[in-house]
Design an enzyme around this catalytic site. Sequence first.
Site, PDB file in Angstrom:
ATOM      1  N   PRO A 149       1.930 -15.411  51.108  1.00 46.56           N
ATOM      2  CA  PRO A 149       2.140 -13.986  51.338  1.00 46.56           C
ATOM      3  C   PRO A 149       1.282 -13.141  50.412  1.00 46.56           C
ATOM      4  O   PRO A 149       1.127 -13.461  49.238  1.00 46.56           O
ATOM      5  CB  PRO A 149       3.635 -13.802  51.052  1.00 46.56           C
ATOM      6  N   GLU A 150       0.721 -12.084  50.966  1.00 48.40           N
ATOM      7  CA  GLU A 150      -0.105 -11.176  50.192  1.00 48.40           C
ATOM      8  C   GLU A 150       0.660  -9.873  49.979  1.00 48.40           C
ATOM      9  O   GLU A 150       1.834  -9.763  50.346  1.00 48.40           O
ATOM     10  CB  GLU A 150      -1.434 -10.961  50.912  1.00 48.40           C
TER      11      GLU A 150
END
Length: 461
Positions: free
Chosen positions: A2-3
Amino acid sequence: MPELPEVETVRRILLEKMPKKKIYDVLIYRNKNVFPSSSAFINGVVGRKFVNLSRRGKYLLFHLDDGQIVLSHLRMEGHYEFRAPGEGMKKYDILKYVYSDGSGLVYVDSRRFGTLELLASKEDLVSTSVGKLGPEPLDLDLDDFYIALQKRNDPIKEALLDQTLVAGIGNIYDSEILFAAKIHPLEPCKNIKKDQLPLLKEAMVNILGRAIELGGSTIDTFHPDLGVDGRMQLELKAYDQEGMPCPRCGKKIRRIMLGGRGTYYCPHCQKRMHAPLVLGVTGPIHAGKSTVSAYYVNQGFALFDADKEVKELYRDKQVQKDIKKLLGRGAFLKGKVNADYMRLALSEKKKKKALENYLDPLLLKKAKKAIADCKAPGIVLDIPRLFPSGFGDLCDEVILVESQESTRAKRLFDEGRDVDGLMKLNASYPLSEARKRATYIIENEGSKAALEEKLSKIKLG
Protein backbone atom coordinates in the site's frame (compact mmCIF):
# COMPACT_ATOMS: atom_id res chain seq x y z
CA MET A 1 2.56 -2.68 -0.94
CA PRO A 2 0.00 0.00 0.00
CA GLU A 3 1.14 3.49 -0.87
CA LEU A 4 0.08 6.89 0.47
CA PRO A 5 -3.40 6.88 -1.16
CA GLU A 6 -4.23 3.39 0.08
CA VAL A 7 -3.04 4.10 3.62
CA GLU A 8 -4.89 7.42 3.65
CA THR A 9 -8.05 5.70 2.40
CA VAL A 10 -7.82 3.09 5.14
CA ARG A 11 -7.15 5.83 7.71
CA ARG A 12 -10.27 7.77 6.78
CA ILE A 13 -12.54 4.75 6.91
CA LEU A 14 -11.03 3.36 10.10
CA LEU A 15 -11.33 6.76 11.79
CA GLU A 16 -15.01 6.87 10.93
CA LYS A 17 -15.74 3.30 12.08
CA MET A 18 -13.28 2.85 14.95
CA PRO A 19 -15.00 2.62 18.36
CA LYS A 20 -14.19 5.52 20.70
CA LYS A 21 -14.50 3.33 23.79
CA LYS A 22 -12.09 1.77 26.25
CA ILE A 23 -10.00 -1.17 25.17
CA TYR A 24 -10.86 -4.00 27.53
CA ASP A 25 -8.04 -6.33 26.50
CA VAL A 26 -5.31 -6.83 23.89
CA LEU A 27 -4.69 -10.29 22.46
CA ILE A 28 -1.32 -10.69 20.76
CA TYR A 29 -1.03 -13.77 18.57
CA ARG A 30 2.46 -13.10 17.21
CA ASN A 31 4.94 -11.36 19.50
CA LYS A 32 7.54 -10.67 16.78
CA ASN A 33 5.33 -8.01 15.19
CA VAL A 34 4.77 -6.00 18.39
CA PHE A 35 7.17 -3.50 20.01
CA PRO A 36 8.74 -2.73 22.42
CA SER A 37 7.40 -6.00 23.89
CA SER A 38 4.06 -7.75 24.14
CA SER A 39 3.75 -7.12 27.88
CA ALA A 40 4.64 -3.42 27.58
CA PHE A 41 2.20 -3.04 24.69
CA ILE A 42 -0.67 -4.66 26.59
CA ASN A 43 -0.01 -2.74 29.81
CA GLY A 44 0.12 0.56 27.93
CA VAL A 45 -3.01 0.07 25.83
CA VAL A 46 -5.52 -1.73 28.06
CA GLY A 47 -7.96 0.74 29.64
CA ARG A 48 -7.22 3.46 27.11
CA LYS A 49 -9.26 4.76 24.13
CA PHE A 50 -8.29 5.53 20.55
CA VAL A 51 -9.25 9.18 20.08
CA ASN A 52 -7.71 9.92 16.70
CA LEU A 53 -5.98 8.30 13.74
CA SER A 54 -3.45 10.14 11.59
CA ARG A 55 -1.01 9.21 8.86
CA ARG A 56 2.63 9.98 8.05
CA GLY A 57 3.89 8.63 4.74
CA LYS A 58 2.79 4.99 4.66
CA TYR A 59 2.40 4.75 8.45
CA LEU A 60 -0.82 4.85 10.50
CA LEU A 61 -0.68 6.60 13.88
CA PHE A 62 -3.33 5.48 16.39
CA HIS A 63 -3.59 8.18 19.10
CA LEU A 64 -4.59 7.07 22.60
CA ASP A 65 -6.38 9.31 25.11
CA ASP A 66 -3.25 9.64 27.31
CA GLY A 67 -0.98 10.87 24.53
CA GLN A 68 0.55 7.49 23.64
CA ILE A 69 0.69 6.46 19.99
CA VAL A 70 0.52 3.06 18.32
CA LEU A 71 2.63 3.27 15.17
CA SER A 72 1.35 0.80 12.56
CA HIS A 73 3.11 -0.09 9.32
CA LEU A 74 1.04 -2.32 7.02
CA ARG A 75 4.00 -3.44 4.90
CA MET A 76 2.99 -5.83 2.11
CA GLU A 77 -0.35 -7.33 3.12
CA GLY A 78 -1.30 -5.90 6.51
CA HIS A 79 -4.89 -4.75 7.07
CA TYR A 80 -7.48 -4.15 9.76
CA GLU A 81 -10.77 -5.95 10.28
CA PHE A 82 -13.68 -5.35 12.64
CA ARG A 83 -14.90 -8.48 14.42
CA ALA A 84 -18.31 -9.01 15.98
CA PRO A 85 -18.65 -10.46 19.51
CA GLY A 86 -18.00 -14.19 19.53
CA GLU A 87 -15.85 -14.29 16.39
CA GLY A 88 -12.72 -16.29 17.09
CA MET A 89 -9.15 -16.00 15.94
CA LYS A 90 -8.39 -16.47 12.23
CA LYS A 91 -5.28 -17.86 10.57
CA TYR A 92 -3.36 -14.63 9.91
CA ASP A 93 -4.41 -12.58 12.93
CA ILE A 94 -1.51 -10.73 14.58
CA LEU A 95 -3.21 -8.63 17.25
CA LYS A 96 -6.75 -7.91 18.50
CA TYR A 97 -8.01 -4.92 20.46
CA VAL A 98 -10.95 -6.28 22.46
CA TYR A 99 -13.82 -4.10 23.68
CA SER A 100 -16.08 -4.82 26.67
CA ASP A 101 -18.90 -6.17 24.49
CA GLY A 102 -16.57 -8.78 22.95
CA SER A 103 -16.20 -6.98 19.60
CA GLY A 104 -12.73 -6.14 18.37
CA LEU A 105 -10.42 -4.41 15.94
CA VAL A 106 -7.95 -6.93 14.51
CA TYR A 107 -4.65 -6.43 12.71
CA VAL A 108 -4.26 -9.18 10.11
CA ASP A 109 -1.15 -9.87 8.03
CA SER A 110 -0.70 -12.94 5.82
CA ARG A 111 2.92 -12.03 5.07
CA ARG A 112 3.65 -11.16 8.72
CA PHE A 113 5.85 -8.19 7.81
CA GLY A 114 3.75 -5.44 9.38
CA THR A 115 4.64 -3.92 12.75
CA LEU A 116 2.86 -2.25 15.68
CA GLU A 117 4.93 -0.12 18.05
CA LEU A 118 3.72 1.63 21.19
CA LEU A 119 5.27 5.06 21.77
CA ALA A 120 4.97 7.09 24.97
CA SER A 121 4.31 10.37 23.13
CA LYS A 122 4.37 12.15 19.79
CA GLU A 123 7.92 13.32 20.53
CA ASP A 124 9.14 9.71 20.42
CA LEU A 125 8.35 9.53 16.70
CA VAL A 126 11.66 11.28 16.03
CA SER A 127 13.59 8.17 17.07
CA THR A 128 11.57 5.84 14.82
CA SER A 129 11.63 5.35 11.07
CA VAL A 130 8.90 7.99 10.84
CA GLY A 131 11.42 10.54 12.05
CA LYS A 132 13.55 9.85 8.98
CA LEU A 133 10.75 10.44 6.48
CA GLY A 134 11.03 13.23 3.96
CA PRO A 135 8.24 15.76 3.38
CA GLU A 136 4.85 14.71 2.02
CA PRO A 137 4.38 15.61 -1.68
CA LEU A 138 2.06 18.52 -0.85
CA ASP A 139 4.69 20.00 1.52
CA LEU A 140 7.64 19.50 -0.82
CA ASP A 141 9.92 22.55 -1.03
CA LEU A 142 11.17 22.60 -4.61
CA ASP A 143 14.43 24.42 -3.83
CA ASP A 144 15.36 21.82 -1.20
CA PHE A 145 14.17 19.04 -3.48
CA TYR A 146 16.34 20.28 -6.35
CA ILE A 147 19.42 20.47 -4.12
CA ALA A 148 18.80 16.91 -2.91
CA LEU A 149 18.43 15.60 -6.47
CA GLN A 150 21.64 17.27 -7.59
CA LYS A 151 23.54 15.19 -5.02
CA ARG A 152 22.26 11.90 -6.45
CA ASN A 153 23.17 9.99 -9.59
CA ASP A 154 20.64 7.17 -9.24
CA PRO A 155 17.60 7.03 -11.57
CA ILE A 156 14.76 9.38 -10.67
CA LYS A 157 12.41 6.38 -10.48
CA GLU A 158 14.41 4.90 -7.60
CA ALA A 159 14.86 8.27 -5.90
CA LEU A 160 11.11 8.86 -5.66
CA LEU A 161 10.80 5.54 -3.84
CA ASP A 162 13.27 6.76 -1.20
CA GLN A 163 11.01 7.68 1.70
CA THR A 164 13.66 9.96 3.18
CA LEU A 165 13.46 12.13 0.05
CA VAL A 166 9.68 12.32 -0.27
CA ALA A 167 7.22 10.28 1.80
CA GLY A 168 4.42 8.06 0.59
CA ILE A 169 5.23 7.24 -3.04
CA GLY A 170 5.45 3.57 -4.03
CA ASN A 171 6.00 1.70 -7.26
CA ILE A 172 2.56 2.19 -8.81
CA TYR A 173 2.30 5.94 -8.37
CA ASP A 174 5.99 6.39 -9.12
CA SER A 175 5.36 5.21 -12.69
CA GLU A 176 2.18 7.28 -12.96
CA ILE A 177 3.84 10.45 -11.66
CA LEU A 178 6.82 10.22 -14.02
CA PHE A 179 4.49 9.48 -16.93
CA ALA A 180 2.43 12.59 -16.16
CA ALA A 181 5.58 14.73 -15.79
CA LYS A 182 7.09 13.26 -19.01
CA ILE A 183 10.29 12.22 -17.26
CA HIS A 184 12.12 9.01 -18.18
CA PRO A 185 12.35 6.65 -15.18
CA LEU A 186 16.05 5.99 -15.86
CA GLU A 187 16.98 9.67 -15.98
CA PRO A 188 19.75 10.30 -13.42
CA CYS A 189 18.57 12.62 -10.65
CA LYS A 190 21.35 15.13 -11.28
CA ASN A 191 20.07 15.59 -14.86
CA ILE A 192 16.63 16.73 -13.71
CA LYS A 193 16.24 20.42 -14.47
CA LYS A 194 14.85 22.85 -11.94
CA ASP A 195 12.10 23.97 -14.31
CA GLN A 196 10.83 20.37 -14.46
CA LEU A 197 10.13 20.25 -10.74
CA PRO A 198 6.87 22.27 -10.61
CA LEU A 199 5.29 19.84 -13.08
CA LEU A 200 6.72 16.88 -11.15
CA LYS A 201 5.27 18.14 -7.86
CA GLU A 202 1.95 18.91 -9.56
CA ALA A 203 1.86 15.35 -10.88
CA MET A 204 2.55 13.98 -7.38
CA VAL A 205 -0.20 16.03 -5.75
CA ASN A 206 -2.81 15.51 -8.48
CA ILE A 207 -2.27 11.78 -8.96
CA LEU A 208 -2.08 10.94 -5.26
CA GLY A 209 -5.08 13.16 -4.60
CA ARG A 210 -7.10 11.52 -7.34
CA ALA A 211 -6.10 8.09 -6.02
CA ILE A 212 -7.38 9.03 -2.57
CA GLU A 213 -10.69 10.16 -4.10
CA LEU A 214 -11.05 6.79 -5.83
CA GLY A 215 -10.04 4.65 -2.87
CA GLY A 216 -6.55 3.76 -4.09
CA SER A 217 -5.60 1.08 -6.57
CA THR A 218 -4.24 -1.86 -4.54
CA ILE A 219 -6.89 -2.14 -1.88
CA ASP A 220 -8.04 -5.69 -2.61
CA THR A 221 -5.74 -7.50 -0.16
CA PHE A 222 -5.86 -5.21 2.85
CA HIS A 223 -9.29 -3.63 3.19
CA PRO A 224 -11.63 -6.69 3.52
CA ASP A 225 -14.59 -5.19 5.36
CA LEU A 226 -13.85 -1.48 5.04
CA GLY A 227 -15.91 -0.99 1.88
CA VAL A 228 -13.09 0.32 -0.34
CA ASP A 229 -13.08 -0.63 -4.01
CA GLY A 230 -9.73 0.67 -5.35
CA ARG A 231 -11.15 2.40 -8.43
CA MET A 232 -7.87 4.22 -9.20
CA GLN A 233 -6.66 1.07 -10.94
CA LEU A 234 -9.20 1.87 -13.66
CA GLU A 235 -7.48 5.19 -14.39
CA LEU A 236 -3.83 4.09 -14.44
CA LYS A 237 -2.18 5.35 -17.62
CA ALA A 238 1.26 3.71 -17.40
CA TYR A 239 1.53 1.19 -14.58
CA ASP A 240 0.69 -2.36 -15.65
CA GLN A 241 -0.15 -1.12 -19.16
CA GLU A 242 2.66 -2.89 -21.02
CA GLY A 243 1.88 -3.15 -24.72
CA MET A 244 -1.11 -0.82 -24.49
CA PRO A 245 -1.12 2.41 -26.52
CA CYS A 246 0.08 5.51 -24.70
CA PRO A 247 -2.93 7.80 -24.01
CA ARG A 248 -0.91 10.76 -25.34
CA CYS A 249 0.89 9.51 -28.44
CA GLY A 250 -0.32 6.00 -29.20
CA LYS A 251 3.09 4.33 -28.85
CA LYS A 252 3.24 1.12 -26.84
CA ILE A 253 3.87 1.45 -23.11
CA ARG A 254 7.14 -0.28 -22.20
CA ARG A 255 7.91 -2.33 -19.12
CA ILE A 256 11.44 -2.69 -17.77
CA MET A 257 12.85 -3.93 -14.49
CA LEU A 258 14.56 -1.35 -12.32
CA GLY A 259 15.75 -2.14 -8.83
CA GLY A 260 13.80 -5.38 -8.92
CA ARG A 261 10.52 -3.58 -9.66
CA GLY A 262 8.41 -3.48 -12.79
CA THR A 263 8.67 0.02 -14.29
CA TYR A 264 6.32 1.36 -16.97
CA TYR A 265 6.80 4.32 -19.29
CA CYS A 266 6.28 5.65 -22.80
CA PRO A 267 9.57 5.81 -24.77
CA HIS A 268 8.16 8.53 -27.01
CA CYS A 269 6.75 10.88 -24.35
CA GLN A 270 9.40 10.20 -21.68
CA LYS A 271 12.71 10.62 -23.44
CA ARG A 272 16.12 10.52 -21.78
CA MET A 273 18.16 13.71 -21.86
CA HIS A 274 21.67 13.50 -23.31
CA ALA A 275 21.18 9.82 -24.18
CA PRO A 276 20.77 7.94 -27.46
CA LEU A 277 17.59 6.13 -28.40
CA VAL A 278 18.26 2.48 -27.61
CA LEU A 279 16.72 0.09 -30.14
CA GLY A 280 16.68 -3.61 -29.40
CA VAL A 281 16.60 -6.01 -32.35
CA THR A 282 15.78 -9.62 -31.60
CA GLY A 283 14.38 -12.74 -33.21
CA PRO A 284 15.11 -16.42 -33.86
CA ILE A 285 18.26 -17.49 -35.67
CA HIS A 286 18.42 -16.29 -39.28
CA ALA A 287 15.12 -14.41 -39.09
CA GLY A 288 16.79 -11.26 -40.41
CA LYS A 289 18.18 -9.43 -37.39
CA SER A 290 21.43 -8.51 -39.10
CA THR A 291 19.57 -6.94 -42.01
CA VAL A 292 17.48 -4.85 -39.63
CA SER A 293 20.56 -3.77 -37.67
CA ALA A 294 22.41 -2.85 -40.85
CA TYR A 295 19.44 -0.77 -41.98
CA TYR A 296 19.57 1.38 -38.85
CA VAL A 297 23.35 1.62 -38.91
CA ASN A 298 22.94 3.13 -42.38
CA GLN A 299 20.51 5.59 -40.80
CA GLY A 300 23.28 6.78 -38.46
CA PHE A 301 22.79 4.44 -35.48
CA ALA A 302 25.70 2.89 -33.61
CA LEU A 303 25.71 -0.91 -33.24
CA PHE A 304 26.22 -3.32 -30.38
CA ASP A 305 26.36 -6.79 -31.94
CA ALA A 306 26.11 -9.49 -29.28
CA ASP A 307 27.55 -12.21 -31.52
CA LYS A 308 30.56 -10.05 -32.31
CA GLU A 309 31.02 -9.14 -28.64
CA VAL A 310 30.86 -12.82 -27.62
CA LYS A 311 33.59 -13.65 -30.13
CA GLU A 312 35.71 -10.90 -28.64
CA LEU A 313 35.12 -12.29 -25.13
CA TYR A 314 36.17 -15.73 -26.34
CA ARG A 315 39.65 -14.33 -27.07
CA ASP A 316 40.15 -13.43 -23.42
CA LYS A 317 42.27 -16.04 -21.62
CA GLN A 318 40.39 -15.72 -18.34
CA VAL A 319 37.06 -16.15 -20.14
CA GLN A 320 38.42 -19.24 -21.88
CA LYS A 321 39.54 -20.65 -18.55
CA ASP A 322 36.13 -20.02 -16.96
CA ILE A 323 34.21 -21.54 -19.87
CA LYS A 324 36.38 -24.66 -19.82
CA LYS A 325 35.29 -25.17 -16.22
CA LEU A 326 31.66 -24.87 -17.28
CA LEU A 327 31.68 -26.85 -20.53
CA GLY A 328 34.84 -28.93 -20.49
CA ARG A 329 38.42 -28.53 -21.65
CA GLY A 330 37.48 -29.20 -25.27
CA ALA A 331 35.62 -25.90 -25.59
CA PHE A 332 38.85 -24.24 -26.76
CA LEU A 333 41.80 -25.68 -28.69
CA LYS A 334 45.04 -23.72 -28.95
CA GLY A 335 43.25 -20.58 -27.80
CA LYS A 336 40.45 -20.81 -30.36
CA VAL A 337 36.81 -21.86 -30.08
CA ASN A 338 36.16 -25.51 -30.87
CA ALA A 339 32.87 -24.93 -32.71
CA ASP A 340 31.87 -28.59 -33.01
CA TYR A 341 32.50 -29.26 -29.32
CA MET A 342 30.67 -26.08 -28.26
CA ARG A 343 27.65 -26.90 -30.41
CA LEU A 344 27.42 -30.38 -28.90
CA ALA A 345 27.91 -29.08 -25.35
CA LEU A 346 25.27 -26.40 -25.77
CA SER A 347 22.72 -28.97 -26.89
CA GLU A 348 22.56 -29.86 -23.17
CA LYS A 349 20.18 -27.47 -21.42
CA LYS A 350 22.17 -27.26 -18.19
CA LYS A 351 25.42 -26.38 -19.94
CA LYS A 352 23.69 -23.89 -22.21
CA LYS A 353 22.10 -22.19 -19.22
CA ALA A 354 25.42 -22.15 -17.35
CA LEU A 355 27.14 -20.43 -20.28
CA GLU A 356 24.33 -17.88 -20.61
CA ASN A 357 24.49 -17.08 -16.90
CA TYR A 358 28.22 -16.53 -17.23
CA LEU A 359 28.21 -14.44 -20.43
CA ASP A 360 25.11 -12.29 -19.84
CA PRO A 361 26.58 -10.10 -17.06
CA LEU A 362 29.75 -9.56 -19.09
CA LEU A 363 27.78 -8.56 -22.16
CA LEU A 364 25.41 -6.39 -20.16
CA LYS A 365 28.34 -4.44 -18.75
CA LYS A 366 29.76 -3.94 -22.25
CA ALA A 367 26.36 -2.85 -23.59
CA LYS A 368 25.85 -0.28 -20.83
CA LYS A 369 29.28 1.19 -21.58
CA ALA A 370 28.51 1.28 -25.31
CA ILE A 371 25.28 3.18 -24.61
CA ALA A 372 27.01 5.61 -22.24
CA ASP A 373 29.79 6.27 -24.75
CA CYS A 374 27.49 6.53 -27.78
CA LYS A 375 27.62 9.86 -29.61
CA ALA A 376 25.12 8.84 -32.31
CA PRO A 377 21.41 9.71 -32.01
CA GLY A 378 20.65 6.04 -31.46
CA ILE A 379 22.23 2.65 -30.86
CA VAL A 380 21.07 -0.80 -31.97
CA LEU A 381 21.41 -3.74 -29.59
CA ASP A 382 21.43 -6.81 -31.86
CA ILE A 383 20.86 -9.54 -29.29
CA PRO A 384 18.97 -12.83 -29.87
CA ARG A 385 18.22 -13.35 -26.16
CA LEU A 386 17.22 -9.74 -25.60
CA PHE A 387 14.67 -10.29 -22.83
CA PRO A 388 15.91 -13.33 -20.88
CA SER A 389 19.35 -11.76 -20.62
CA GLY A 390 18.07 -8.47 -19.18
CA PHE A 391 19.09 -6.40 -22.22
CA GLY A 392 15.46 -5.60 -22.94
CA ASP A 393 15.47 -3.32 -19.89
CA LEU A 394 18.06 -1.11 -21.62
CA CYS A 395 15.88 -0.57 -24.69
CA ASP A 396 13.46 2.24 -25.44
CA GLU A 397 11.94 0.33 -28.35
CA VAL A 398 12.25 -3.23 -29.61
CA ILE A 399 11.87 -4.78 -33.06
CA LEU A 400 11.13 -8.50 -33.20
CA VAL A 401 11.98 -10.04 -36.56
CA GLU A 402 10.06 -13.21 -37.31
CA SER A 403 10.09 -15.76 -40.14
CA GLN A 404 8.84 -19.28 -40.60
CA GLU A 405 11.05 -22.10 -39.39
CA SER A 406 11.21 -23.49 -42.94
CA THR A 407 12.37 -20.11 -44.25
CA ARG A 408 15.14 -19.89 -41.69
CA ALA A 409 16.22 -23.47 -42.32
CA LYS A 410 16.46 -22.79 -46.08
CA ARG A 411 18.60 -19.70 -45.48
CA LEU A 412 21.00 -21.76 -43.36
CA PHE A 413 21.08 -24.52 -45.98
CA ASP A 414 21.80 -22.05 -48.77
CA GLU A 415 24.76 -20.77 -46.78
CA GLY A 416 26.08 -24.28 -46.21
CA ARG A 417 25.53 -24.07 -42.44
CA ASP A 418 24.70 -26.85 -39.98
CA VAL A 419 20.92 -26.61 -40.30
CA ASP A 420 19.93 -29.26 -37.74
CA GLY A 421 22.45 -28.17 -35.13
CA LEU A 422 21.72 -24.46 -35.36
CA MET A 423 17.95 -24.89 -35.46
CA LYS A 424 18.10 -27.16 -32.43
CA LEU A 425 20.32 -24.66 -30.63
CA ASN A 426 17.73 -21.96 -31.24
CA ALA A 427 14.69 -24.07 -30.31
CA SER A 428 14.50 -22.47 -26.85
CA TYR A 429 14.18 -18.92 -28.21
CA PRO A 430 11.52 -17.19 -26.02
CA LEU A 431 9.23 -16.18 -28.88
CA SER A 432 6.07 -15.71 -26.80
CA GLU A 433 7.79 -13.29 -24.41
CA ALA A 434 9.37 -11.41 -27.30
CA ARG A 435 5.98 -11.03 -29.01
CA LYS A 436 4.48 -9.65 -25.83
CA ARG A 437 7.22 -7.15 -25.09
CA ALA A 438 8.32 -6.01 -28.57
CA THR A 439 7.30 -2.57 -29.76
CA TYR A 440 7.15 -3.72 -33.38
CA ILE A 441 6.83 -7.19 -34.90
CA ILE A 442 7.99 -7.65 -38.48
CA GLU A 443 7.43 -10.73 -40.64
CA ASN A 444 10.44 -11.40 -42.86
CA GLU A 445 9.55 -13.98 -45.47
CA GLY A 446 10.60 -12.09 -48.58
CA SER A 447 13.56 -10.20 -49.95
CA LYS A 448 15.92 -7.80 -48.24
CA ALA A 449 14.27 -4.93 -50.11
CA ALA A 450 10.85 -5.96 -48.84
CA LEU A 451 12.14 -6.05 -45.27
CA GLU A 452 13.74 -2.62 -45.61
CA GLU A 453 10.47 -1.27 -47.02
CA LYS A 454 8.71 -2.38 -43.85
CA LEU A 455 11.40 -0.79 -41.70
CA SER A 456 11.06 2.52 -43.56
CA LYS A 457 7.47 2.79 -42.31
CA ILE A 458 8.45 2.57 -38.63
CA LYS A 459 8.69 5.91 -36.85
CA LEU A 460 11.10 5.52 -33.95
CA GLY A 461 11.33 7.88 -31.01
